[in-house]
Design a protein around this motif. Structure first.
Motif, short mmCIF file in Angstrom:
data_model
loop_
_atom_site.label_atom_id
_atom_site.label_comp_id
_atom_site.label_asym_id
_atom_site.label_seq_id
_atom_site.Cartn_x
_atom_site.Cartn_y
_atom_site.Cartn_z
N GLY A 1 6.15 2.55 3.59
CA GLY A 1 5.02 3.21 2.96
C GLY A 1 5.41 4.15 1.84
O GLY A 1 5.02 5.32 1.85
N GLY B 1 4.28 4.41 -1.09
CA GLY B 1 3.21 4.81 -2.00
C GLY B 1 3.62 4.57 -3.45
O GLY B 1 4.02 3.48 -3.82
N ALA C 1 11.17 -1.74 -0.39
CA ALA C 1 9.99 -0.88 -0.27
C ALA C 1 8.90 -1.66 0.46
O ALA C 1 8.32 -2.60 -0.10
N GLU D 1 5.40 -1.74 1.58
CA GLU D 1 4.15 -1.05 1.27
C GLU D 1 2.98 -2.00 1.48
O GLU D 1 2.89 -3.04 0.83
N ASN E 1 -0.27 -1.44 0.76
CA ASN E 1 -1.38 -1.25 -0.18
C ASN E 1 -1.00 -1.77 -1.56
O ASN E 1 -0.29 -1.10 -2.32
N TYR F 1 0.96 -0.82 -6.26
CA TYR F 1 2.14 -1.51 -6.75
C TYR F 1 2.47 -1.24 -8.22
O TYR F 1 3.63 -1.16 -8.59
N LEU G 1 4.16 2.08 -8.37
CA LEU G 1 5.40 1.93 -7.60
C LEU G 1 6.44 1.21 -8.45
O LEU G 1 7.62 1.62 -8.52
N ARG H 1 5.04 -6.60 0.95
CA ARG H 1 3.76 -6.21 1.53
C ARG H 1 3.82 -6.35 3.05
O ARG H 1 4.14 -7.41 3.57
N THR I 1 3.94 -4.03 7.19
CA THR I 1 4.22 -2.84 7.99
C THR I 1 5.22 -3.23 9.08
O THR I 1 5.63 -4.39 9.19
N SER J 1 4.49 8.75 6.05
CA SER J 1 4.03 7.38 6.29
C SER J 1 3.77 7.09 7.76
O SER J 1 2.91 6.26 8.08
#
Length: 259
Positions: free
Chosen positions: A33, A35, A65, A67, A69, A73, A76, A116, A118, A143
């Motif tokens: 996460g 961000g 990374a 992430e 969300n 991007y 980021l 992308r 988790t 996060s």
């Protein structure tokens, strides 16, 4: 808009602590996460022949990374490039990335892979994250407050670290109780009152704050998990503004045990 405002305020509050801790991040790195990843500037950097200040490839060898969300991007990607990384996208987790990426402009650019997903579910960890393991460092910064299952996520962090690898974390947490020996900055905050306020606002805040839970005891959760050789962290009650009273910090490092 709320997320952007709070993100800026969070950065202003924690940058002092990041400056002290981020130079310890090294090797093959996984960040959960990130961000916008503004904190990349606190990694170890070097100055190259054209005068650019870029991440040191002798310290950071690879950066993943993770992430969820995709709306973050663009920034980021820009922040990673600004810090001298060669940005790549994981096509399996983000199929729309075909036209994206960084054209290498020099030798020894450190790869920065945007993925992308988790770590909530061990059966749904992106294959790219598994393929890049084991990691020397796993980083979480504001996060673990948003993950659906903190314990499952931490178990997967331990799973992905190499023996002796480090989980470096700065997380906002529920107010530690009065007399907590881990508190290094107290600032006379009424911990009992503000802890109750955190419990009260969390149901609404988690809706408007992209899943953020302000009353998690994340330091304690990390410390109680099996698989660590050591866990060292401190709790801080910074006093900057109202937000600081509902977002004290746990800051530390956990080292994975040898097999």
């Amino acid at each position: 808009t709320l997320w952007l405002v709070e993100s800026d305020r969070n950065n202003a509050k924690v940058d002092t602590y990041r400056k002290a801790l981020w130079p310890e991040i090294s090797g093959n790195v996984l960040e959960l996460g990130p961000g916008f990843a503004e904190s990349l500037r606190f990694l170890t950097h070097v100055t190259i022949s054209d005068g650019s200040h870029v991440v040191d490839s002798n310290t950071i060898t690879s950066y993943t990374a993770l992430e969820p969300n995709v709306f973050l991007y663009d920034q980021l990607h820009k922040n990673a490039e600004t810090n001298g990384f060669c940005v790549e996208y994981d096509h399996k987790s983000y199929p729309n990335c075909k036209e994206l990426g960084t054209i290498p402009t020099r030798d020894n650019m450190v790869p920065f892979n945007i993925v992308r997903g988790t770590l909530d579910d061990p059966d749904n960890i992106p294959q790219c994250v598994l393929d890049n393991a084991p990691y020397d460092t796993v980083l979480t910064s504001f996060s673990l407050c948003t993950v659906k299952d903190p314990e499952a996520t931490i178990k997967n962090i331990i799973r992905l670290l190499k023996p002796g690898g480090a989980h470096v974390f700065i997380e906002h947490v529920r107010q530690p109780p009065p007399g907590d020996k881990r508190v290094t900055e107290d600032n006379n905050v009424n911990a009992v009152l503000w802890g109750k306020i955190q419990d009260w606002i969390t149901p609404l805040w988690s809706i408007i704050g992209h899943g953020c839970h302000v009353n998690r005891e994340t330091g304690e959760t990390i410390a109680k998990m099996e698989g660590w050789k050591s866990v060292e962290y401190k709790n801080v009650r910074p006093v900057i503004d109202l937000q600081s009273r509902i977002m004290p910090l746990s800051i530390g490092k956990a080292i994975k045990a040898a097999k």
